[in-house]
Design an enzyme around this catalytic site. Structure first.
Site, PDB file in Angstrom:
ATOM      1  N   ARG A 132     106.705 -66.593  60.216  1.00  0.00           N
ATOM      2  CA  ARG A 132     105.579 -66.277  59.332  1.00  0.00           C
ATOM      3  C   ARG A 132     106.062 -65.990  57.916  1.00  0.00           C
ATOM      4  O   ARG A 132     105.397 -66.370  56.940  1.00  0.00           O
ATOM      5  CB  ARG A 132     104.783 -65.096  59.890  1.00  0.00           C
ATOM      6  CG  ARG A 132     103.474 -64.855  59.160  1.00  0.00           C
ATOM      7  CD  ARG A 132     102.603 -63.871  59.895  1.00  0.00           C
ATOM      8  NE  ARG A 132     103.209 -62.547  60.008  1.00  0.00           N
ATOM      9  CZ  ARG A 132     102.640 -61.522  60.633  1.00  0.00           C
ATOM     10  NH1 ARG A 132     101.467 -61.676  61.220  1.00  0.00           N
ATOM     11  NH2 ARG A 132     103.239 -60.356  60.691  1.00  0.00           N
ATOM     12  N   LYS A 233     101.234 -63.143  54.652  1.00  0.00           N
ATOM     13  CA  LYS A 233     101.331 -61.685  54.514  1.00  0.00           C
ATOM     14  C   LYS A 233     101.824 -61.312  53.115  1.00  0.00           C
ATOM     15  O   LYS A 233     102.857 -60.647  52.931  1.00  0.00           O
ATOM     16  CB  LYS A 233     102.242 -61.105  55.604  1.00  0.00           C
ATOM     17  CG  LYS A 233     101.877 -59.680  55.986  1.00  0.00           C
ATOM     18  CD  LYS A 233     102.540 -59.272  57.285  1.00  0.00           C
ATOM     19  CE  LYS A 233     102.242 -57.842  57.668  1.00  0.00           C
ATOM     20  NZ  LYS A 233     100.818 -57.593  57.928  1.00  0.00           N
ATOM     21  N   GLU A 269      88.534 -60.216  59.137  1.00  0.00           N
ATOM     22  CA  GLU A 269      89.584 -59.276  59.519  1.00  0.00           C
ATOM     23  C   GLU A 269      89.191 -57.857  59.175  1.00  0.00           C
ATOM     24  O   GLU A 269      88.361 -57.624  58.291  1.00  0.00           O
ATOM     25  CB  GLU A 269      90.884 -59.571  58.752  1.00  0.00           C
ATOM     26  CG  GLU A 269      91.802 -60.579  59.391  1.00  0.00           C
ATOM     27  CD  GLU A 269      93.166 -60.567  58.739  1.00  0.00           C
ATOM     28  OE1 GLU A 269      93.949 -59.636  59.000  1.00  0.00           O
ATOM     29  OE2 GLU A 269      93.469 -61.495  57.981  1.00  0.00           O
TER      30      GLU A 269
END
Length: 386
Positions: A132, A233, A269
């Site tokens: 990620r 992220k 989210e």
């Protein structure tokens, strides 16, 4: 305690015989090399292997408790990350014109080290965090460490701070890898130097209260937009939620559930975790699609649910369906699997099932069972590090 001279002698000997990072750790010299010269040695830990830090393990929250060591390495433009070094945890020096400070060029990850009842230390799927980070680095125009380098650096950080890993059942060591544009830049553009840094802190529950969460759906502020960086992220995804989150918490809610920014009708989210709903024993979660982070815990819970016969759908979920769900829960490295007790939207509050017989608790038991070694790890998710 091993002397500096003995430590250096062991280091030279191990380098002559084709040392690996694990061999260096076995000599109690927490260090590695960066071409073309050796990094300064870190003083070996004065603590015994079975000694715990002086922490009230029964009252751990989710706040920073500085540990002993952090890991650092740098990469110049056009280069690649070499092995870094462990140094005492402390402040770092950055140029006022660093890319991360001026343009938010940065990513972070979160993973945990656990202590099992047999004393073994384990990580949970750190390779997924590495992957990620690579995806995020490409999006943010930064080089990234290889998967092997990332995992080894996380292992070194965990082992160097092993006395801060809580006793079994008392919490975990939260490990925070950072990738940031540390080089100076004035005009908008990628930083000429990037830093990969890892620090750690022992943690307990993310939310202060262990009761089911009370969420507030915010239709004014949005976490991410199509074409943006919501699917990686990036550090820039988090501070924009603070106003909505602070407002919700001041009204007694646990956190905020955000809607899509285009139609303002589909859930996406919570501030720092993914969300699932359960209706008639079918589990659904919003499809990622570039605006939602592909959480490692999210992915793991989907796999566990499928393995145990549940139907799982990744799709758009209108807010009306959420208000009619039987059960709602959140997932994330920090939160684990957290049941949602209620959601409030446009003045209407709806409650949901919670408790030991709920789907979320069943999935949580299986998830933590694998981490603790109570359930066989058939997928190779657990990495033992000692």
């Amino acid at each position: 305690m091993i002397s500096r001279r003995a430590c250096f002698r062991n280091l030279i000997l191990s380098l002559r015989t084709g040392s690996t990072a694990s061999k260096l750790r076995s000599s109690n010299c927490f260090t590695s090399r960066t071409a073309p010269s050796l990094q300064p040695l870190v003083e070996p830990s004065p603590y015994s292997d079975d000694e715990y830090a002086d922490v009230d393990w029964d009252n751990l929250g989710f706040g920073l408790i500085p540990t002993d060591y952090m890991y650092t390495t740098k990469c110049s433009e056009g280069g690649s990350f070499e092995e870094g070094h462990l140094s005492r945890y402390g402040n770092i020096e950055l140029s006022p014109s660093a890319g991360v400070l001026n343009y938010g060029q940065g990513l972070f990850e979160g993973t945990k080290a656990y202590r099992r009842e047999n004393g073994r230390l384990c990580l949970f799927r750190p390779d997924q965090n590495a992957i990620r980070m690579q995806v995020g680095a490409e999006r943010m125009c930064m080089p990234s460490p290889s998967i092997h380098h990332f995992v080894e650096a996380v292992k070194q950080t965990a082992l160097a701070n092993k006395r801060w890993i809580p006793p079994p059942g008392k919490g975990s060591l939260y490990i925070r890898p950072l990738l940031m544009g540390s080089g100076p830049v004035l005009g908008l553009g990628p930083a000429p130097e990037c830093t990969f840094l890892i620090y750690a802190s022992p943690v307990g529950n993310y939310f202060k209260v262990s009761a089911p969460l009370n969420l507030f759906i915010d239709d004014e502020y949005h976490r991410a937009a199509r074409g943006g960086a919501g699917g990686v992220k990036a550090i820039t995804n988090y501070s924009p939620v603070l106003r909505a989150q602070s407002r919700a918490k001041s009204r007694g809610f646990s956190d905020v559930l955000f809607l899509d920014s285009v139609n303002k009708k589909n859930i996406e989210e919570v501030s720092s975790c993914n969300i699932f709903i359960v209706k008639d024993n079918v589990i659904s979660t919003p499809a990622t699609g570039g605006t939602i982070l592909e959480g490692v815990t999210r992915k793991s819970i989907i796999d566990i649910a499928l393995d145990h016969g549940y139907q799982v759908k990744e799709r758009c979920i209108p807010v009306e369906e959420v208000m009619e769900a039987d059960e709602v829960f959140c997932t994330g490295t920090a939160v684990g699997v957290a049941a949602v007790g209620s959601i409030t939207y446009q003045g209407k509050r709806v409650g949901y099932k919670s408790g030991d017989r709920c789907v979320s608790q069943e999935l949580l038991s299986m998830y933590t069972g694998i981490q603790k070694g109570h359930i066989e790890d058939k997928k190779g998710w657990i990495l033992e590090i000692d």
